[in-house]
Design a protein around this motif. Structure first.
Motif, PDB file in Angstrom:
ATOM      1  N   GLY A  34      19.030   4.623  34.774  1.00 24.25           N
ATOM      2  CA  GLY A  34      18.627   3.524  35.649  1.00 24.25           C
ATOM      3  C   GLY A  34      19.109   3.750  37.065  1.00 24.25           C
ATOM      4  O   GLY A  34      19.967   4.604  37.317  1.00 24.25           O
ATOM      5  N   PHE A  35      18.578   2.989  37.983  1.00 21.70           N
ATOM      6  CA  PHE A  35      19.014   3.092  39.370  1.00 21.70           C
ATOM      7  C   PHE A  35      20.326   2.344  39.547  1.00 21.70           C
ATOM      8  O   PHE A  35      20.652   1.424  38.806  1.00 21.70           O
ATOM      9  CB  PHE A  35      17.948   2.577  40.329  1.00 21.70           C
ATOM     10  CG  PHE A  35      17.473   1.176  40.057  1.00 21.70           C
ATOM     11  CD1 PHE A  35      17.887   0.464  38.935  1.00 21.70           C
ATOM     12  CD2 PHE A  35      16.601   0.555  40.927  1.00 21.70           C
ATOM     13  CE1 PHE A  35      17.438  -0.816  38.694  1.00 21.70           C
ATOM     14  CE2 PHE A  35      16.158  -0.734  40.693  1.00 21.70           C
ATOM     15  CZ  PHE A  35      16.574  -1.417  39.585  1.00 21.70           C
ATOM     16  N   ALA A  77      22.258 -10.198  34.756  1.00 22.08           N
ATOM     17  CA  ALA A  77      22.297  -8.749  34.541  1.00 22.08           C
ATOM     18  C   ALA A  77      22.753  -8.407  33.126  1.00 22.08           C
ATOM     19  O   ALA A  77      23.525  -9.143  32.523  1.00 22.08           O
ATOM     20  CB  ALA A  77      23.228  -8.111  35.547  1.00 22.08           C
ATOM     21  N   LEU A  89      22.556  -3.467  34.609  1.00 25.08           N
ATOM     22  CA  LEU A  89      21.150  -3.412  35.007  1.00 25.08           C
ATOM     23  C   LEU A  89      20.719  -4.830  35.327  1.00 25.08           C
ATOM     24  O   LEU A  89      21.039  -5.767  34.590  1.00 25.08           O
ATOM     25  CB  LEU A  89      20.290  -2.825  33.881  1.00 25.08           C
ATOM     26  CG  LEU A  89      20.384  -1.312  33.707  1.00 25.08           C
ATOM     27  CD1 LEU A  89      19.611  -0.857  32.478  1.00 25.08           C
ATOM     28  CD2 LEU A  89      19.868  -0.584  34.951  1.00 25.08           C
ATOM     29  N   PRO A  90      19.988  -4.992  36.441  1.00 27.24           N
ATOM     30  CA  PRO A  90      19.685  -6.357  36.890  1.00 27.24           C
ATOM     31  C   PRO A  90      18.666  -7.050  36.000  1.00 27.24           C
ATOM     32  O   PRO A  90      17.925  -6.407  35.263  1.00 27.24           O
ATOM     33  CB  PRO A  90      19.106  -6.122  38.289  1.00 27.24           C
ATOM     34  CG  PRO A  90      18.576  -4.742  38.260  1.00 27.24           C
ATOM     35  CD  PRO A  90      19.450  -3.962  37.335  1.00 27.24           C
ATOM     36  N   ARG A  91      18.638  -8.365  36.116  1.00 26.61           N
ATOM     37  CA  ARG A  91      17.656  -9.135  35.358  1.00 26.61           C
ATOM     38  C   ARG A  91      16.247  -8.756  35.831  1.00 26.61           C
ATOM     39  O   ARG A  91      16.049  -8.378  36.989  1.00 26.61           O
ATOM     40  CB  ARG A  91      17.898 -10.623  35.515  1.00 26.61           C
ATOM     41  CG  ARG A  91      17.695 -11.123  36.924  1.00 26.61           C
ATOM     42  CD  ARG A  91      17.867 -12.616  36.990  1.00 26.61           C
ATOM     43  NE  ARG A  91      17.718 -13.089  38.362  1.00 26.61           N
ATOM     44  CZ  ARG A  91      17.708 -14.371  38.705  1.00 26.61           C
ATOM     45  NH1 ARG A  91      17.870 -15.302  37.789  1.00 26.61           N
ATOM     46  NH2 ARG A  91      17.583 -14.727  39.967  1.00 26.61           N
ATOM     47  N   TYR A  92      15.317  -8.877  34.947  1.00 24.88           N
ATOM     48  CA  TYR A  92      13.894  -8.577  35.172  1.00 24.88           C
ATOM     49  C   TYR A  92      13.615  -7.086  35.364  1.00 24.88           C
ATOM     50  O   TYR A  92      12.497  -6.712  35.716  1.00 24.88           O
ATOM     51  CB  TYR A  92      13.328  -9.347  36.380  1.00 24.88           C
ATOM     52  CG  TYR A  92      13.593 -10.822  36.349  1.00 24.88           C
ATOM     53  CD1 TYR A  92      13.575 -11.528  35.151  1.00 24.88           C
ATOM     54  CD2 TYR A  92      13.881 -11.525  37.517  1.00 24.88           C
ATOM     55  CE1 TYR A  92      13.840 -12.892  35.118  1.00 24.88           C
ATOM     56  CE2 TYR A  92      14.146 -12.883  37.498  1.00 24.88           C
ATOM     57  CZ  TYR A  92      14.129 -13.558  36.291  1.00 24.88           C
ATOM     58  OH  TYR A  92      14.400 -14.898  36.268  1.00 24.88           O
ATOM     59  N   ALA A  93      14.621  -6.228  35.196  1.00 21.70           N
ATOM     60  CA  ALA A  93      14.384  -4.786  35.326  1.00 21.70           C
ATOM     61  C   ALA A  93      13.904  -4.259  33.971  1.00 21.70           C
ATOM     62  O   ALA A  93      14.690  -4.148  33.025  1.00 21.70           O
ATOM     63  CB  ALA A  93      15.657  -4.075  35.754  1.00 21.70           C
ATOM     64  N   THR A  94      12.625  -3.950  33.885  1.00 23.49           N
ATOM     65  CA  THR A  94      12.071  -3.424  32.639  1.00 23.49           C
ATOM     66  C   THR A  94      12.766  -2.109  32.306  1.00 23.49           C
ATOM     67  O   THR A  94      12.873  -1.225  33.152  1.00 23.49           O
ATOM     68  CB  THR A  94      10.559  -3.189  32.789  1.00 23.49           C
ATOM     69  OG1 THR A  94       9.973  -4.410  33.240  1.00 23.49           O
ATOM     70  CG2 THR A  94       9.933  -2.774  31.478  1.00 23.49           C
ATOM     71  N   THR A  95      13.253  -2.001  31.076  1.00 30.84           N
ATOM     72  CA  THR A  95      14.096  -0.867  30.715  1.00 30.84           C
ATOM     73  C   THR A  95      13.548  -0.161  29.480  1.00 30.84           C
ATOM     74  O   THR A  95      13.316  -0.797  28.454  1.00 30.84           O
ATOM     75  CB  THR A  95      15.531  -1.362  30.413  1.00 30.84           C
ATOM     76  OG1 THR A  95      15.989  -2.150  31.510  1.00 30.84           O
ATOM     77  CG2 THR A  95      16.475  -0.205  30.194  1.00 30.84           C
ATOM     78  N   PHE A  96      13.331   1.129  29.602  1.00 30.84           N
ATOM     79  CA  PHE A  96      12.935   1.951  28.460  1.00 30.84           C
ATOM     80  C   PHE A  96      14.170   2.704  27.992  1.00 30.84           C
ATOM     81  O   PHE A  96      14.795   3.412  28.781  1.00 30.84           O
ATOM     82  CB  PHE A  96      11.833   2.930  28.848  1.00 30.84           C
ATOM     83  CG  PHE A  96      10.564   2.252  29.254  1.00 30.84           C
ATOM     84  CD1 PHE A  96       9.596   1.943  28.307  1.00 30.84           C
ATOM     85  CD2 PHE A  96      10.339   1.899  30.577  1.00 30.84           C
ATOM     86  CE1 PHE A  96       8.437   1.293  28.680  1.00 30.84           C
ATOM     87  CE2 PHE A  96       9.175   1.254  30.957  1.00 30.84           C
ATOM     88  CZ  PHE A  96       8.221   0.945  30.002  1.00 30.84           C
TER      89      PHE A  96
END
Lengths: 270, 421
Positions: free
Chosen positions: B264-265, B395, B404-411
Motif C-alpha cells: 500500500g501507499f 483507518a 491504511l486509510p478508510r475507503y482505500a480499496t485493498t487487494f
C-alpha cells in the motif's frame, strides 16, 4: 503482457487511494527560554541560528515551516487528514519543547517534512527524531542530537556537543567539547578553537579527526583497521591500539572504531 | 525397520510363464504378503489399472518405477506407494485386511471378493522375468513407524531431511534447495530496502515502481517460504505414513493461521510499504460445504503512544469445489478493530501536568475472498486466499504503527494453514 502482469500484481495485493498535504508555519516566543527541545516524528531537521546579540535581525523567537503529507481513501479525506496533526509548543520556566501531536485517527497516515527552524544562537538545543538528517549551523550554545537513522552535520555548538545516530555519518566542525556516537557511519571532526575533549565511537566506519592542537593532548585510539596519526608532535601508522600523552594531557581524545580506519591530523600541520 | 528378504521362487510365486504380457522392462517389485485376504487393484499415476491381485498368498507384481495407488474392489483408495528402480516394496494394508485368526477374526470387508488359500493367486500386469539367483537378495523397504513423527521433525529442523529419511533423497534435495533459495531470495529482497530513505529533505527516494516491485516480491517470496516450509513438514509425515490423503470433508471445526499481505501507499518517503496481517480463525462447518466462524483474530502493537489494536471478525464461506486434495471456496466476512492509544506525554520537566486522555478508534473492514486449499494430510491443508477489502469508519491498523486509510480499496493475498477436527 501487461494484463497478466497487472493481474499478478493485483493478486499479490495493493491498496488504492489519494495523497494530500497541508503546509504549516509556526513562530513561538523564546524570551526567558534558555533550552529548547525539538522532538518530532520522522523528519529531516535543519536549524539555522542567528546572532542573538543583534536583536533587530535576530528576534528571540523560534520560527519554522514545513508540510504535513497524508494518504487517504478519498480526496476530501486526504486534505482533511493532512490538516489534522499539529505542532505543539510548550514552556516550563527556562525549558521549552516543540513536538507533534498526531490524533489517533490519522496515526500512520501522515508524515511530517520540516523546513528550516530559525532561532537565536544562544539557546541550548536538544534535537530528537526518528528517520531524518539533522543539520545545525551557527549555534553557540550546546547541542544534543539523537536520531535513529540519518546523517548529522554540525557547524558550531561552541558550548559542547553530543550526537548519537543509529545509522548515519557525522560531520562536525566545532570549537567545543564533543561526544559523537554512531552505530554505522563515518565520522569527520574538525576542532576549530582550542584543544578540547573529544570522544568518537563508530561501530562500523572510518574516523577522521583534525585536532586544534597536539601540544597538550591525551590521545587513545582503538581499531582493528589502520591508525594514521600525522600531527606536529606525533607521527605513526599502526593498527590495534595507540596511545600518546603530550604535555599534561589536559585535552582527552578517545577514538574507537572496531572495523574502520582512523586518521588523526592537526589544524597546524607543523 | 529395514531388513533383507530372500525372494525365493517357488510355490508362492505366480507362474510367470502363464502371462503372455510379461515385459522385461519392469524394474521394481511390489510384494503383497500372504497374510491378507480379499482383492485389490493397483493403478498407475494416470489412473490405469495395471494389476488386479487376489490376496491370500504372497504375490509379487513387477512394475516400472513410479507412484501407484492400491484400491479395494469398490474403488476406495487404500495405499499410495512410490516404487523406485530395482526396489522391492512390501505392501502393507490396514489391519482389517489381514486373514482372521482364531484369536482375532478379521472384520469382513463388504464388497471384497474372498480368497481362500486353496484358490490360485492371480496377478495380472507387467511382470518381469525372475531375477537371477545372485540378485534375489534385495533390500526390503518397509515403512518405519518412528518416521511418522521423526520425518516431519527432521524436516522442521532441516527442510527436506524428512523426505530423505523416507527414502526419497531426490525429493528431499529439491525441497532443501528450494527452501534455501527462497529464504536467500527473501533476505536479499528485504535487504534491498534503504533504511535511510526519506531521511534527506527533498530526496525523492527510489522510484515508486521499483519499490512496489520490491515489496510485491517480498510479500510473495515470504509467503512462498512459509508455505513450502510448512508443506514439506506435512509432506514428510504423509510420505512416512504412506497412505492416500482423504480430506476431512465432514469436519466440524477448523483452526486456521493466516498471513495476509498487501502493498500500500504510505505518506512521505518511502512512498510505499508492505502491510502484513497475521491472524487466527476458528471456523465451524454448520452444514456440508458451508463454514462460518470467528476470524481475523489478532493483536497489533503500534510504534508510538503505546498504541494497541485488538482485531477480530466473522466470516462465512461456501465450498463449491472439492476434488481429491483440492478444495475451492468463496465467501466474505467483516473484520472489526478497536484501537487504544495513550494521550501525549506531559512536558518532560513538568511531571505535575496531567496526562491527556486516552485516544480510541474503531474500524470496520468488510471483505470478500476466494480460498484455494491443498490438503497435504487428511486434517491439514495449505492455501492461498486472495481477498478484497475496504476499511470503513476509520483507518485499518497493522503492526508497527502502519495503517491504511478508510475507503482505500485493498487487494490482499493470504497464505493460510488449516487443521480440521
Amino acid at each position: 503482457m501487461r494484463r497478466p502482469l497487472s493481474t499478478v500484481l493485483l493478486l499479490a495485493g495493493c491498496a488504492l487511494g489519494y495523497r494530500g498535504e497541508a503546509e504549516l508555519l509556526g513562530e513561538h516566543d523564546l524570551r526567558d527560554t534558555t533550552e529548547l527541545r525539538v522532538e518530532l516524528p520522522d523528519t529531516p531537521l535543519s536549524v539555522e541560528a542567528c546572532a542573538a546579540d543583534l536583536p533587530e535581525t535576530c528576534p528571540a523567537t523560534l520560527s519554522y515551516d514545513g508540510v504535513w503529507l497524508s494518504v487517504a481513501g478519498s480526496r476530501a479525506d486526504a486534505r482533511e487528514q493532512a490538516a489534522a496533526p499539529v505542532l505543539r509548543f510548550e514552556r516550563s520556566e527556562g525549558f521549552a519543547i516543540l513536538r507533534a501531536e498526531v490524533p489517533l485517527s490519522v496515526q500512520g497516515l501522515v508524515d511530517l517534512e520540516m523546513g528550516e527552524l530559525r532561532l537565536p544562537d544562544d539557546r541550548h538545543l536538544d534535537l530528537r527524531t526518528g528517520v531524518g538528517d539533522v543539520s545545525v549551523r551557527g549555534t553557540e550554545a550546546s547541542v544534543v542530537v539523537d536520531v535513529e537513522v540519518g546523517d548529522v552535520l554540525i557547524r558550531g555548538a561552541d558550548a559542547g556537543l553530543a550526537v548519537r545516530t543509529g545509522q548515519g555519518d557525522i560531520d562536525v566542525r566545532t570549537p567545543g567539547h564533543a561526544e559523537l556516537r554512531t552505530s554505522s557511519g563515518n565520522v569527520e571532526v574538525v576542532q576549530t578553537g582550542d584543544a578540547r575533549d573529544l570522544l568518537v565511537h563508530t561501530e562500523q566506519g572510518t574516523i577522521v579527526v583534525t585536532l586544534a592542537s597536539d601540544a597538550d593532548v591525551d590521545l587513545q585510539i582503538d581499531t582493528r583497521g589502520r591508525i594514521t596519526v600525522r600531527t606536529p608532535a606525533i607521527t605513526t601508522i599502526t593498527s590495534g591500539h595507540f596511545e600518546r600523552v603530550n604535555g599534561s594531557g589536559s585535552a582527552r581524545v578517545r577514538l574507537v572504531s572496531p572495523r574502520g580506519d582512523i586518521e588523526v591530523r592537526s589544524v597546524d600541520p607543523g | 525397520m529395514a531388513g533383507a528378504l530372500l525372494l525365493a521362487p517357488g510355490a508362492d510365486e505366480p507362474d510367470r510363464s502363464a502371462d503372455a504380457s510379461v515385459e522385461a522392462q519392469a524394474s521394481g517389485r511390489l510384494v503383497f504378503p500372504p497374510d491378507y485376504r480379499g482383492s485389490v487393484v493397483v493403478e498407475d499415476e494416470a489412473g490405469r489399472s495395471v494389476a488386479e491381485v487376489a490376496l491370500g498368498q504372497r504375490i509379487a507384481v513387477d512394475l516400472p518405477p513410479g507412484r501407484y495407488l492400491v484400491r479395494d474392489a469398490e474403488g476406495e483408495a487404500i495405499e499410495t506407494i512410490e516404487l523406485e528402480s530395482d526396489q522391492v516394496r512390501s505392501v502393507e494394508l490396514p489391519s482389517d485386511w489381514r486373514e482372521p485368526t482364531a484369536e482375532a477374526p478379521a472384520r469382513p470387508r463388504e464388497g471384497v471378493a474372498s480368497s481362500s488359500s486353496s484358490e490360485p493367486a492371480v496377478a495380472t500386469g507387467r511382470l518381469g522375468p525372475a531375477p537371477p539367483e545372485a540378485e534375489q537378495e534385495v533390500e526390503l523397504v518397509r515403512r518405519r513407524r518412528w518416521t511418522r513423527w521423526g520425518a516431519p521433525l527432521l524436516s522442521a529442523i532441516i527442510p527436506g531431511s524428512g523426505q530423505a529419511i523416507n527414502g526419497q533423497p531426490g525429493r528431499g534435495l529439491a525441497v532443501f534447495t528450494g527452501t534455501v533459495g527462497l529464504v536467500l531470495g527473501t533476505v536479499a529482497v528485504a535487504a534491498a530496502r534503504d533504511p535511510a530513505e526519506g531521511a534527506t529533505a527533498g530526496d525523492p527516494g527510489r522510484s515508486g515502481a521499483q519499490e512496489v516491485v520490491r515489496l510485491t516480491g517480498l510479500a510473495g517470496l515470504s509467503a512462498a517460504v512459509g508455505l513450502l516450509y510448512l508443506g514439506q513438514i506435512l509432506d514428510a509425515h504423509a510420505q512416512a505414513v504412506g497412505r492416500p490423503i482423504t480430506p476431512m470433508r465432514g469436519h466440524a471445526l477448523s483452526l486456521e493461521v493466516s498471513r495476509f499481505a498487501t502493498v500500500g501507499f504510505s505518506p512521505g518517503e518511502p512512498a510505499y510499504d508492505l502491510y502484513p496481517d497475521w491472524s487466527l480463525a476458528i471456523m465451524g462447518q454448520v452444514v456440508p460445504r458451508v463454514t462460518v466462524g470467528l476470524s481475523d483474530a489478532s493483536i497489533k502493537l503500534g510504534s508510538a503512544r503505546g498504541t494497541v489494536t485488538v482485531q477480530a471478525g466473522a466470516r462465512a464461506a461456501y465450498r463449491f469445489f472439492e476434488r481429491r486434495r483440492v478444495w475451492l471456496s468463496a465467501g466474505g466476512g467483516c473484520l472489526l478493530q478497536g484501537t487504544r492509544a495513550n494521550g501525549p506525554a506531559p512536558l518532560a520537566d513538568d511531571p505535575e501536568t496531567a496526562a491527556a486522555e486516552v485516544d480510541r478508534a474503531f474500524s470496520v473492514v468488510p471483505y470478500a475472498h476466494f480460498d484455494a486449499r491443498l490438503f497435504l494430510l487428511d486434517r491439514w491443508s495449505l492455501g492461498l486466499v486472495p481477498r478484497v477489502s475496504v476499511p470503513l469508519s476509520s483507518a485499518r491498523r497493522f503492526g508497527g504503527g502502519r495503517a491504511l486509510p478508510r475507503y482505500a480499496t485493498t487487494f490482499e493475498l493470504g497464505a493460510v494453514m488449516g487443521v480440521y477436527f
